[in-house]
Design a protein around this motif. Structure first.
Motif, short mmCIF file in Angstrom:
data_model
loop_
_atom_site.label_atom_id
_atom_site.label_comp_id
_atom_site.label_asym_id
_atom_site.label_seq_id
_atom_site.Cartn_x
_atom_site.Cartn_y
_atom_site.Cartn_z
N ASP A 141 0.83 -1.21 0.00
CA ASP A 141 0.00 0.00 0.00
C ASP A 141 0.86 1.25 0.00
OD1 ASP A 141 -2.20 -1.61 0.05
OD2 ASP A 141 -2.50 -1.47 2.22
N LYS A 142 1.92 1.21 0.80
CA LYS A 142 2.74 2.40 0.91
C LYS A 142 3.50 2.66 -0.39
CE LYS A 142 5.51 4.89 4.25
NZ LYS A 142 6.04 4.91 5.61
N ALA A 143 3.92 1.59 -1.09
CA ALA A 143 4.63 1.76 -2.37
C ALA A 143 3.73 2.45 -3.38
CB ALA A 143 5.11 0.42 -2.89
N ASN A 144 2.47 2.03 -3.44
CA ASN A 144 1.52 2.68 -4.36
C ASN A 144 1.32 4.14 -4.00
OD1 ASN A 144 1.09 0.37 -5.90
ND2 ASN A 144 -0.55 -0.36 -4.55
N GLU A 145 1.31 4.42 -2.69
CA GLU A 145 1.15 5.81 -2.23
C GLU A 145 2.35 6.65 -2.67
OE1 GLU A 145 0.95 8.32 1.98
OE2 GLU A 145 0.75 6.14 2.00
N MET A 146 3.56 6.09 -2.54
CA MET A 146 4.76 6.84 -2.92
C MET A 146 4.81 7.08 -4.43
SD MET A 146 6.27 7.42 -0.01
CE MET A 146 4.63 7.51 0.68
N ILE A 147 4.38 6.09 -5.22
CA ILE A 147 4.38 6.23 -6.69
C ILE A 147 3.38 7.31 -7.09
CG2 ILE A 147 3.76 5.07 -8.84
CD1 ILE A 147 4.84 2.47 -7.56
N ALA A 148 2.23 7.32 -6.40
CA ALA A 148 1.21 8.33 -6.73
C ALA A 148 1.73 9.73 -6.45
CB ALA A 148 -0.05 8.05 -5.91
N ILE A 149 2.45 9.89 -5.36
CA ILE A 149 3.02 11.21 -5.02
C ILE A 149 4.04 11.62 -6.07
CG2 ILE A 149 4.42 12.45 -3.33
CD1 ILE A 149 3.11 10.75 -1.14
N ALA A 150 4.88 10.64 -6.46
CA ALA A 150 5.90 10.96 -7.48
C ALA A 150 5.24 11.37 -8.78
CB ALA A 150 6.81 9.74 -7.68
N MET A 151 4.19 10.67 -9.18
CA MET A 151 3.49 11.02 -10.42
C MET A 151 2.91 12.43 -10.33
SD MET A 151 3.83 8.55 -12.54
CE MET A 151 4.09 6.78 -12.70
N GLU A 152 2.40 12.76 -9.15
CA GLU A 152 1.76 14.07 -8.97
C GLU A 152 2.78 15.19 -8.94
OE1 GLU A 152 -0.91 16.41 -5.61
OE2 GLU A 152 -0.68 14.23 -5.50
N ARG A 153 3.91 14.96 -8.28
CA ARG A 153 4.90 16.03 -8.07
C ARG A 153 5.99 16.05 -9.13
NH1 ARG A 153 6.07 15.38 -1.59
NH2 ARG A 153 3.93 15.86 -0.84
N GLY A 154 6.14 14.98 -9.82
CA GLY A 154 7.21 14.89 -10.81
C GLY A 154 8.42 14.14 -10.27
N SER A 155 8.52 14.03 -8.97
CA SER A 155 9.55 13.19 -8.32
C SER A 155 9.22 13.13 -6.82
CB SER A 155 10.97 13.75 -8.52
OG SER A 155 11.13 14.97 -7.83
N HIS A 156 9.78 12.13 -6.18
CA HIS A 156 9.53 12.00 -4.74
C HIS A 156 10.68 11.23 -4.09
CE1 HIS A 156 7.53 11.82 -0.98
NE2 HIS A 156 7.16 10.54 -1.04
N ARG A 157 11.18 11.83 -2.99
CA ARG A 157 12.30 11.20 -2.26
C ARG A 157 11.80 10.74 -0.89
NH1 ARG A 157 17.71 11.88 -3.25
NH2 ARG A 157 17.25 13.69 -4.56
#
Length: 694
Positions: A68-84
């Motif tokens: 679940d958390k991996a999908n959440e992180m991918i969604a944030i990256a897609m929205e922001r353009g990158s995510h660390r």
């Protein structure tokens, strides 16, 4: 993207130290060598066959599902353009490890790929944990910690430091570390600290600081220099320990070690220390001092009659009176028991010492009221002078002690200066003590026997055993030459039991040989009577000798019995319970004992020889003798008259119905062989045996 650019990108991709992977639709489609090494795969095909979800444990550290958390992180990256973010990955062998993840969506041929960068942060996490642990230890320790820069500006402190000094953290940060100086140390002290820091990189020791409220307090400080990777000093650290309680304990221990717990005066140890220091000063300045050795007279009687608690009260008052009689520069000490000393400084002559000793006597010899009892202290003072009477602590102390005993022998309540004759007398006493010890071991002390006669019949009914010293060189020595020293040294106990043992064996032999009943009287010394094993020792001697307890009379002086009444009564009761007879010796010369007589389980009263001596010339003596005999008859007690020397005395005693007597009229004390001859002759009295001797 042109081919040269693609080639450059590929080179960067392959040679990056961080793991790089490309994900397309939930599948790995590319990775670099760093990713394979990090995850433990040998070839890319194996990794590509693995779903990304297999590279994580089921749950992350915060308890969230990894999926679940991996999908959440991918969604944030897609929205922001990158995510660390940080993540826990799992290697092919099942080992979990922390990574920092950077997800970046990248368009490629109409699709959206995920560019993934993993950086292994295991070492960083370990460092962070160590820092966290170090901070926990620093914050929770009870010792204050401070960190300064090289200019001594405070850059960090822990809570304990703030609590120690009473400041808030913000009040001390940025201040110079010397802001809390107490003012008790000079510049030389701080200069030595800096020398140690510069040369050795550290310093430790006791120092006084000042709290925010102005209170000055002791700390134990450890300073260290912190060096950077190049070896240059960059920080100073200080570790503070509050030692207030420790210092207070040390002071209390020092006070206990050097001050008398009862009076608060310096004790024996501090007295010796100060006398040694003052002697050194006197030698350097060629000045004089006096040592006074003070002993309370008859103090034991106070303890015995009023108890140790009241005795302690008297000692406290006497110590205070002595202290008030001297100057503040002089030292008054309690040596122990009822002994005090005074060190008088800067003397001009003996007259000054005389004035002080007279003043001490005048101040001390006044009534003290303790528990409704009026007690007048009495004391003897011995004085030794430096340098006349000695130049060492031992010599001056010994000579003052000898002078004190000389004052005591003259009746007390006086002072006496040391004289060389006392030293010679002390040497003689020491030699005599050694000879007595040898004599006891070699059987030189033997009993002499003085017969006791029944006045009505004239028959010998018993004897009193009296000790004599058969010295191999000096011949026969009478008791008045050695008994006082035996009492003083404690040898009297061994001597008393030795005489009792020899006398019981000898009289038992005569009883068996002549088939007649004889009673034996033996004197007990004060030390013997008050010893805890008296009953046990007497029983042992009776068992070993076979002498019947009912034929043994133990004689105790009246003054001995009037000390501790209840203890005396208990001791006498036990002796009577053992079947022994008890006699009060020297009766009529003690302390108002008639009122106690009915309480004491005694059998016999022995009238003191002083009354017998004056019986024909002194009306009071005759009255006392009549009263004693009349009282004894009423109480069914035997009466023995001591010291009968002529027939007129004997006739008067017979007229008063005195039962028994002994003295030179009948016989002087005899050695065993001569007394045996007396028994062989029948034991009746017809004439004096032997001549009276002084």
């Amino acid at each position: 993207m042109t081919e040269p650019v693609q080639d450059q990108y590929r080179v960067l991709f392959e040679h990056s130290a961080d793991a790089m992977l490309i994900i397309d639709g939930g599948r790995f489609i590319d990775c670099n060598e760093a990713a394979l090494r990090m995850l433990g795969y040998a070839v890319r095909a194996d990794l590509f066959a693995t779903h990304p979800s297999q590279l994580s444990p089921p749950f992350q550290l915060d308890g969230a599902s990894s999926y679940d958390k991996a999908n959440e992180m991918i969604a944030i990256a897609m929205e922001r353009g990158s995510h660390r973010f940080e993540w826990i990955h799992r290697k092919r062998d099942g080992t979990d490890f922390p990574v920092e993840v950077l997800l970046t969506p990248i368009p490629a041929g109409g699709r959206l790929l995920l560019h993934v960068v993993w950086r292994d942060i295991t070492q960083r996490k370990q460092s962070e944990e160590q820092l966290r642990l170090a901070k926990y230890v620093t914050d929770s320790t009870s010792e204050g910690i401070i960190v300064t820069d090289m200019d001594l500006r405070i850059i960090e402190v822990n809570p304990a430091y703030c609590d120690l000094l009473g400041y808030d953290r913000d009040e001390v940060l940025g201040r110079n570390a010397g802001f809390a100086k107490s003012g008790r140390h000079d510049e030389v002290f701080y200069q030595r600290i800096w020398e140690s820091l510069n040369q050795a990189g550290n310093w430790q020791g006791e120092i006084w600081d000042r709290k925010k409220n102005g209170e000055v307090f002791p700390i134990y400080l450890r300073l260290n220099t912190i060096f950077d990777a190049t070896g240059r000093p960059c920080y100073y650290t200080g570790l503070f320990s509050d030692i207030t309680h420790q210092k207070r304990t040390e002071e209390q221990l020092e006070e206990l070690a050097f001050n008398d717990a009862l009076t608060g005066l310096p004790n024996r140890a501090l007295f010796h220390q100060r006398l040694k220091q003052e002697l050194t000063r006197c030698q350097r300045h060629e000045s004089k001092l006096a040592l006074l050795f003070i002993d309370l007279d008859r103090f034991k009687h106070v303890n015995d009659s009023l108890g140790h608690s009241n005795g302690d009260t008297l000692l406290i008052e006497v110590g205070e009176r002595i202290r008030r009689a001297v100057r503040s520069v002089d030292t008054v000490a309690r040596m122990g028991g009822d002994e005090f000393t005074v060190i008088l400084l800067d003397l001009n002559d003996e007259y000054t010492v005389t004035d002080v000793a007279t003043k001490i006597l005048a101040k001390v010899i006044h009534p003290v009221w303790i528990d409704r009892h009026e007690i007048i202290p009495h004391l003897s003072i011995g004085i030794s002078l430096y340098p006349r009477d000695g130049e060492s602590v031992d010599d001056l102390t010994r000579h003052a002690d000898m002078a004190m005993y000389h004052a005591k022998s003259e009746g007390g309540d006086r002072f006496h200066f040391f004289q060389e004759e006392m030293n010679r007398e002390s040497g003689r006493r020491l030699a005599l003590e050694n000879e007595m010890s040898v004599g006891l071991n070699s059987g030189q002390f033997v009993p002499y026997f003085q017969p006791v006669y029944e006045l009505d019949s004239g028959l010998l009914v018993g004897m009193e055993a009296l000790v004599r010293w058969q010295h191999p060189e000096r011949g026969l020595i009478m008791p008045d030459e050695f008994i006082p020293l035996a009492e003083e040294t404690g040898l009297i106990i061994r001597l008393g039991y030795s005489v009792l043992q020899q006398a019981c064996r000898q009289v038992k032999q005569w009883v068996d040989e002549y088939s007649r009943e004889l009673y034996l009287a033996v004197n007990l010394s004060a030390r013997q009577f008050h010893s805890s094993d008296l009953i046990e020792q007497v029983r042992r001697i009776l068992n070993e000798s076979g002498f019947p307890p009912g034929c043994l009379t133990l004689e105790i002086t009246e003054s001995m019995m009037m000390g501790r009444i209840e203890r005396t009564l208990n001791q006498l009761t036990q002796l009577r319970a053992a079947g022994l007879n008890l006699a009060i010796d020297d009766f009529g010369t003690g302390y108002s004992s008639l009122s106690y007589l009915q309480r004491f389980p005694v059998n016999t009263l022995k009238i003191d020889r002083s009354f017998i001596r004056d019986i024909l010339t002194d009306r009071n003596s005759r009255a006392i003798i009549r009263a004693i005999i009349s009282m004894a008859r009423a109480m069914e007690l035997d009466v023995i008259a001591e010291g009968v020397e002529n027939t007129d005395q004997l006739a008067y005693l017979k007229e008063l119905k005195c039962q028994k007597a002994q003295g030179y009229l009948f016989s002087r004390p005899l050695p065993a062989d001569q007394f045996a001859q007396l028994l062989a002759d029948g034991g009746e009295w017809h004439r004096p045996v032997g001549l009276p001797c002084r």
